[in-house]
Every structure is written in C-alpha cells, then in structure tokens.
Design a protein around this motif. Structure first.
Motif, PDB file in Angstrom:
ATOM      1  N   PRO A   1      -2.063  34.128  37.642  1.00  7.30           N
ATOM      2  CA  PRO A   1      -2.474  32.914  36.907  1.00  7.30           C
ATOM      3  C   PRO A   1      -3.351  33.190  35.690  1.00  7.30           C
ATOM      4  N   ALA A   2      -3.886  34.415  35.576  1.00  7.29           N
ATOM      5  CA  ALA A   2      -4.757  34.754  34.443  1.00  7.29           C
ATOM      6  C   ALA A   2      -4.040  35.583  33.388  1.00  7.29           C
ATOM      7  N   ALA A   3      -2.731  35.743  33.516  1.00  9.85           N
ATOM      8  CA  ALA A   3      -1.977  36.563  32.568  1.00  9.85           C
ATOM      9  C   ALA A   3      -2.072  36.009  31.151  1.00  9.85           C
ATOM     10  N   ALA A   4      -1.925  36.896  30.191  1.00 14.18           N
ATOM     11  CA  ALA A   4      -1.946  36.475  28.786  1.00 14.18           C
ATOM     12  C   ALA A   4      -0.803  35.507  28.508  1.00 14.18           C
ATOM     13  N   HIS A   5      -1.085  34.488  27.715  1.00 15.49           N
ATOM     14  CA  HIS A   5      -0.040  33.543  27.323  1.00 15.49           C
ATOM     15  C   HIS A   5       1.004  34.243  26.449  1.00 15.49           C
ATOM     16  N   PRO A   6       2.271  33.871  26.571  1.00 12.73           N
ATOM     17  CA  PRO A   6       3.272  34.426  25.653  1.00 12.73           C
ATOM     18  C   PRO A   6       3.066  33.899  24.243  1.00 12.73           C
ATOM     19  N   ALA A   7       3.663  34.596  23.288  1.00 18.93           N
ATOM     20  CA  ALA A   7       3.570  34.158  21.896  1.00 18.93           C
ATOM     21  C   ALA A   7       4.238  32.790  21.732  1.00 18.93           C
ATOM     22  N   VAL A   8       3.716  32.015  20.795  1.00 16.62           N
ATOM     23  CA  VAL A   8       4.256  30.685  20.522  1.00 16.62           C
ATOM     24  C   VAL A   8       5.573  30.848  19.771  1.00 16.62           C
ATOM     25  N   ALA A   9       6.656  30.444  20.407  1.00 14.22           N
ATOM     26  CA  ALA A   9       7.991  30.765  19.899  1.00 14.22           C
ATOM     27  C   ALA A   9       8.332  30.071  18.586  1.00 14.22           C
ATOM     28  N   ASP A  10       7.767  28.890  18.327  1.00 14.84           N
ATOM     29  CA  ASP A  10       8.185  28.144  17.126  1.00 14.84           C
ATOM     30  C   ASP A  10       7.350  28.496  15.892  1.00 14.84           C
ATOM     31  N   ARG A  11       6.486  29.505  15.995  1.00 17.86           N
ATOM     32  CA  ARG A  11       5.757  29.934  14.810  1.00 17.86           C
ATOM     33  C   ARG A  11       6.635  30.869  13.981  1.00 17.86           C
ATOM     34  N   PRO A  12       6.532  30.813  12.632  1.00 18.35           N
ATOM     35  CA  PRO A  12       7.333  31.711  11.790  1.00 18.35           C
ATOM     36  C   PRO A  12       7.055  33.171  12.142  1.00 18.35           C
ATOM     37  N   ALA A  13       8.116  33.961  12.252  1.00 14.91           N
ATOM     38  CA  ALA A  13       7.999  35.351  12.691  1.00 14.91           C
ATOM     39  C   ALA A  13       8.260  36.312  11.543  1.00 14.91           C
ATOM     40  N   THR A  14       7.475  37.388  11.516  1.00 16.06           N
ATOM     41  CA  THR A  14       7.696  38.503  10.598  1.00 16.06           C
ATOM     42  C   THR A  14       7.998  39.723  11.444  1.00 16.06           C
ATOM     43  N   ALA A  15       9.216  40.242  11.346  1.00 13.77           N
ATOM     44  CA  ALA A  15       9.592  41.409  12.144  1.00 13.77           C
ATOM     45  C   ALA A  15       8.820  42.636  11.667  1.00 13.77           C
ATOM     46  N   LEU A  16       8.366  43.430  12.617  1.00 19.10           N
ATOM     47  CA  LEU A  16       7.669  44.661  12.291  1.00 19.10           C
ATOM     48  C   LEU A  16       8.643  45.835  12.353  1.00 19.10           C
ATOM     49  N   PRO A  17       8.420  46.848  11.539  1.00 19.04           N
ATOM     50  CA  PRO A  17       9.311  48.015  11.564  1.00 19.04           C
ATOM     51  C   PRO A  17       9.086  48.852  12.816  1.00 19.04           C
ATOM     52  N   PRO A  18      10.023  49.736  13.137  1.00 20.62           N
ATOM     53  CA  PRO A  18       9.812  50.646  14.278  1.00 20.62           C
ATOM     54  C   PRO A  18       8.559  51.484  14.079  1.00 20.62           C
ATOM     55  N   CYS A  19       7.917  51.820  15.176  1.00 25.83           N
ATOM     56  CA  CYS A  19       6.682  52.601  15.112  1.00 25.83           C
ATOM     57  C   CYS A  19       7.000  54.078  14.870  1.00 25.83           C
ATOM     58  N   PRO A  20       6.317  54.717  13.941  1.00 27.72           N
ATOM     59  CA  PRO A  20       6.509  56.164  13.777  1.00 27.72           C
ATOM     60  C   PRO A  20       5.959  56.893  15.002  1.00 27.72           C
ATOM     61  N   PRO A  21       6.490  58.066  15.298  1.00 28.81           N
ATOM     62  CA  PRO A  21       6.002  58.806  16.470  1.00 28.81           C
ATOM     63  C   PRO A  21       4.550  59.230  16.298  1.00 28.81           C
ATOM     64  N   LEU A  22       3.795  59.156  17.396  1.00 25.35           N
ATOM     65  CA  LEU A  22       2.407  59.628  17.417  1.00 25.35           C
ATOM     66  C   LEU A  22       2.418  61.046  17.970  1.00 25.35           C
ATOM     67  N   ALA A  23       2.859  61.983  17.133  1.00 25.86           N
ATOM     68  CA  ALA A  23       3.096  63.348  17.600  1.00 25.86           C
ATOM     69  C   ALA A  23       1.824  64.180  17.667  1.00 25.86           C
ATOM     70  N   THR A  24       0.698  63.656  17.191  1.00 24.75           N
ATOM     71  CA  THR A  24      -0.569  64.382  17.295  1.00 24.75           C
ATOM     72  C   THR A  24      -0.939  64.551  18.758  1.00 24.75           C
ATOM     73  N   ASP A  25      -1.356  65.761  19.146  1.00 26.27           N
ATOM     74  CA  ASP A  25      -1.742  65.924  20.542  1.00 26.27           C
ATOM     75  C   ASP A  25      -3.027  65.156  20.819  1.00 26.27           C
ATOM     76  N   VAL A  26      -3.201  64.753  22.054  1.00 22.02           N
ATOM     77  CA  VAL A  26      -4.300  63.857  22.416  1.00 22.02           C
ATOM     78  C   VAL A  26      -5.645  64.479  22.104  1.00 22.02           C
ATOM     79  N   ARG A  27      -5.787  65.776  22.364  1.00 20.58           N
ATOM     80  CA  ARG A  27      -7.077  66.422  22.086  1.00 20.58           C
ATOM     81  C   ARG A  27      -7.442  66.310  20.620  1.00 20.58           C
ATOM     82  N   THR A  28      -6.508  66.603  19.733  1.00 20.06           N
ATOM     83  CA  THR A  28      -6.795  66.520  18.295  1.00 20.06           C
ATOM     84  C   THR A  28      -7.129  65.094  17.900  1.00 20.06           C
ATOM     85  N   ALA A  29      -6.361  64.124  18.404  1.00 18.95           N
ATOM     86  CA  ALA A  29      -6.635  62.722  18.069  1.00 18.95           C
ATOM     87  C   ALA A  29      -8.027  62.314  18.517  1.00 18.95           C
ATOM     88  N   LEU A  30      -8.440  62.768  19.697  1.00 18.62           N
ATOM     89  CA  LEU A  30      -9.771  62.421  20.189  1.00 18.62           C
ATOM     90  C   LEU A  30     -10.857  63.120  19.382  1.00 18.62           C
TER      91      LEU A  30
END
Length: 526
Positions: free
Chosen positions: A309-338
């Motif tokens: 019952p506390a789950a996040a509400h879904p996005a409002v479907a009738d709002r104008p949508a802007t499609a986002l491009p595919p995400c580039p790979p996050l190929a950096t290793d976790v240690r370096t990113a941290l």
C-alpha cells in the motif's frame, strides 16, 4: 498515528517553521571524534583486495541483490576500504562554507567512497565473526583511520546475533555478520534534533555502496532492518538511547557451511567502551523520542507484502512524454567510481549542457538503486522527479520520471532555475547552473502506516541509497554531482503538484558538468 508521523511533518515544514532548538549553535571546540575510539584494544590490520577489470558499475547495479559468490577476508577488507575507509586527502577551491578550515591539517577533508550528510560519517561498522573466518571468533570494530579491526570481545557470539535476528531474517545461514550502528552525538553535536533524519540516510548510503560493490563481484548483501535492537545493543556494549543499531548484514562466507553455535546461556556484552572526546554531551528530545519509537517495534518484521500500500505511484499517463535515449554503459569499475566520487559544491557550469544520455543514465541507475532489499522486500517506494535546466535535447521544465517507459513526463514547463535557487537555504550551490536537479519522493506517511514507526528508518535509508547511487553513477559518467537537504520541502510539493499524493520530497540531487580546470589538490593514501 505514532510519533514518527509528527517528526516527519516537522521535517517537511522546517523551511518555514524551524525545528527546536531554533537558536542552537554547535560548540565546535568541544565536538566529538569523527569515529569511535577504543583504547587498549588489539588491532587486526586488514589485507589488500584485488579488483577485476570486469567488476563494473553496471554489474553492481544489476546484481546488487543476488550472486552466489562468497566473502573472504580480502573481499571484506576491500568492501570496507572502498565504502567507509579513508582513501585520500582533498582540497579544492569551491563554495562550501568550511573551505577556510580545510587547509589546516586537523580539519583535513579525507575522501571516502560513501557520501555522508555534513561529511560527518557517524555509522559504526562492527564485524561479529564466527569460526568460519581466518581470525579468532569475536566482535570487532572497523577502525576507518587505520583500515583495521579493533577486537572488542573474543569468543563465538554469532548465536546471539542469530537469535536477535529471529525467524524470517534475510541472507544466508552464516556465522559472519556486519552490524551497523549510529552514535548520535557524532552528528547531533552539529544538527541537534534534525540529526535523526540525516543519519538514517547515512545508513542507506553505506548499505547501497556495499550492494553495488558486492554485486559487481557476484556477491550478495541483504540487510536486515528488523531485529532485537536492545539485545544487539547490549552485545556491542552501547546504550541504545545514545547509539541506535540500524542494520545487520549476514555474509555468505567461503568454506564449509558453518555450525550453528547457540546463543550463550547468560547475557554477554562487550566490556570495552568508546571513549568520548567531548566534555559536554547534549541530548535532544525529538532525537531521543525517534530512537525510542523506532526501536520499540524492532522485532516485528513486516510481512513480505506489507509495503504494497505504500508503493510509489505510477507516472501520470496523460502528461506529455519526452522519450529518453538508451543509457550508455557504465563500464567504470566500482572501485574507481567510488574513489572519484565527490561533491561539486558550486562548480556547475551551465555553459556546458549535459547530454540526454547522461541524464537518462542517472535516472535509470537511481531507480535501480532505490530498493534496500533484505527484509524490506523488493517494493519500489521512491519516485523520481527532475527539474531540467541545461540538458541537450530536453526542454527546460519540471518532469516526473517514468521508469517503465524510460521517459520524462512534463509536470510544468519553463526554466526552473529561479524556483530552485529561491527555495535553497545555503550558499554552497548555484542551482540554476546545474543541468538538472533530481528529487526523490517517498510516501512517508503510507510507509509508517504500513509497518509502524520503524519504517522511518526504511524511508530514509531508501533515500540515502538513491543519493549514493546517483553520486556513483555521475562519477562513472564523469559529470558533477551534489546532494543537499537544505531546501523548502513544501515549496517542492506545491511546484510538483504533490498535494494529496502523500509524496514527500526529502532530498535534492544536482547533476551537471563542472567548470573546466578546477583548482584541486588530491593526495591518495589507498
């Protein structure tokens, strides 16, 4: 309704109605140490840990909840070093208010992989080891300054932890546990009653670092947030009114399955005590009440579907949508990113817009990192909004992120810079210069109604996990990031039209390109 509802309401309104004590001024000269101190204890230096090239951030985000690998001592050492250990000294020309003190060695800014509110790092990490580890069984405290374990108790007390967790606890059948606690004075000396709000996010940030780090290695980190807190507090030798026990992480350990050592017949406790530096330690009523009410139901683990019952509400479907491009790979290793993660502190540059791909990666990764897991289930509690100012191909405006469609849905058109800066309390960021400001929301009241006052810890741990994921993703992308709590929450509710939804904006995350050629000093120590 419990006291946590009242506290949550006070947090949301503190931009308009200051929380008590409104005239509080920290006594900086009598502040506590930045870590717990156990004089006279034996020290176990931790070994180095190698890190394979394929342990990248994408794997960490995708596998943070699974993996069949097992920990050993070098892996435990690596996870602790890269999350909470000191990795270097940093000094840069930036806009934070503590800049004048940082060149002085006693006030040096030591970098860590995990973010922390105010840079205070109040989370204490304890390792309760059984016979399966290559060290004598006992209770150890992780000394971040020395990257070593301080032995507080010798003997196998893993049965005590197992009994405190009770039936239905997450994680493997093991004799190795990490126990996270927070000594409130390490934060409250600066933030008084507000500190409970801040430190609960610190716990989530630390846990999320572990989940990303472990997931990239094929390991699993599944924390328990419900357990007998008083029993574990007694084991660690702490007064739970002053130091809350927030999470237990069972670790799958390499080698044969452990024998189930029963809990000791008589109560057992660490005899060594943390030595306080401050001559005067203050108490704060709201902080103490929040510790009391969130510890009161600590053994009542919620059912797997309790948070539905506390789950996040879904996005409002009738709002104008802007499609986002595919995400580039996050190929950096976790240690370096941290290791590269840091706060931008006013160095954003609107003349260099962010790409839509970079924004898409930050949004998608933040959603992927929004579930703490463990005994809280996999329910998505957080929803993301984005104030877009300077992103190529996306018109300025306020948007909600639709993770299912990987798109932005318009809430309000127009450049958001004036609104953002007007409702920010501090001087260390110019929000108009950020490419985008991401805002996670949680239906705090619904969570508390579903699982009780202890759910407040889960709410803020979720927000802390999102902040840490965003920081780390921005680092992997090579863009700047800053996180802040000093904003008018109610204004954001009004601007985003959240009245009646129960959604509480609890934190803002600025992302974008920084000015080139910053004046920085870095000295790596690990």
């Amino acid at each position: 309704m419990g006291y946590a509802h009242d506290y949550a309401d006070a947090i949301l309104h503190r931009g308009r109605i200051p929380m008590d004590p409104a005239d509080f001024v920290p006594n900086w000269s009598d502040g506590p140490r930045k870590t717990k101190f156990y004089p006279g204890t034996d020290s176990l230096p931790l070994p180095d840990c190698g890190y394979p090239a394929d342990a990248d951030l994408d794997r960490g985000l995708a596998r943070g909840t699974g993996g069949g690998g097992a920990f050993d001592l070098p892996l435990l050492s690596g996870m602790l070093r890269d999350s909470y250990g000191l990795t270097g000294r940093r000094l840069g020309v930036q806009a934070n208010t503590d800049l004048n003190a940082l060149p002085s060695y006693p006030f040096a800014n030591w970098s860590r992989g995990t973010a922390s509110g105010g840079g205070l790092y109040p989370v204490a990490v304890h390792w309760v080891s059984g016979p399966g580890a290559p060290v004598p069984p006992g209770v150890h405290h992780y000394s971040v300054r020395h990257h070593a374990m301080r032995r507080l108790l010798t003997g196998d007390v893993t049965g005590e932890v197992r009994e405190a967790l009770g039936d239905g606890a997450p994680g493997p059948d093991t004799d190795q546990y990490l126990v996270l606690s927070v000594k409130y004075w390490q934060n409250a000396f600066k933030y008084n009653n507000f500190s409970f709000h801040a430190v609960t996010m610190d716990v989530g940030a630390c846990l999320q670092t572990w989940r990303m780090w472990a997931g990239a290695r094929g390991l699993s980190v599944e924390p328990a947030l419900w357990f007998d807190e008083e029993r574990l507090g007694r084991l660690l030798g702490v007064d739970t009114a002053q130091e809350g026990v927030f999470a237990v992480v069972p670790l799958k350990w390499t080698g044969a399955a452990p024998a189930r050592t029963p809990a000791p017949a008589a109560p057992v406790a660490v005899r060594h005590r943390d030595r306080e530096r401050s001559r005067t330690v203050l108490t704060f009523d709201a902080l103490r009440r929040m510790q009391a009410v969130t510890a009161a139901g600590a053994t009542e683990r919620p059912a797997p579907n309790a948070l539905g019952p506390a789950a996040a509400h879904p996005a409002v479907a009738d709002r104008p949508a802007t499609a986002l491009p595919p995400c580039p790979p996050l190929a950096t290793d976790v240690r370096t990113a941290l290791r590269e993660r840091r706060s931008s502190f006013g160095r954003f540059d609107a003349q260099r817009p962010m790409t839509a791909e970079e924004l898409a990666s930050c949004l998608a990764a933040s959603v992927a990192g929004s579930a703490i897991g463990g005994d809280t289930g996999g329910q998505r509690l957080a929803k993301l909004y984005a104030f877009v100012g300077h992103v190529d191909g996306i018109e300025p405006g306020a948007y909600e992120y639709d993770p299912e469609a990987h798109s932005l849905r318009l809430v309000k058109a127009g450049a958001p810079g004036a609104f953002l800066q007007r409702n920010y309390f501090l001087s260390n960021y110019n929000l108009e210069q950020a490419a985008a400001v991401l805002v996670p929301t949680v239906r705090t009241g619904a969570v508390l109604d579903a699982v009780g006052d202890r759910g407040y810890r889960l709410v803020n741990a979720t927000i802390g996990a999102i902040a840490q994921t965003t920081y780390t993703t921005a680092s992997a992308l090579g863009v700047g990031c800053g996180v802040a709590l000093g904003f008018d929450n109610i204004s954001y509710i009004e601007e985003l039209g959240l009245d009646g939804t129960g959604e509480a904006p609890l934190l803002i995350m600025m992302i974008g390109n920084e000015r080139p050629a910053p004046a920085d000093f870095r000295y790596e120590i690990a």
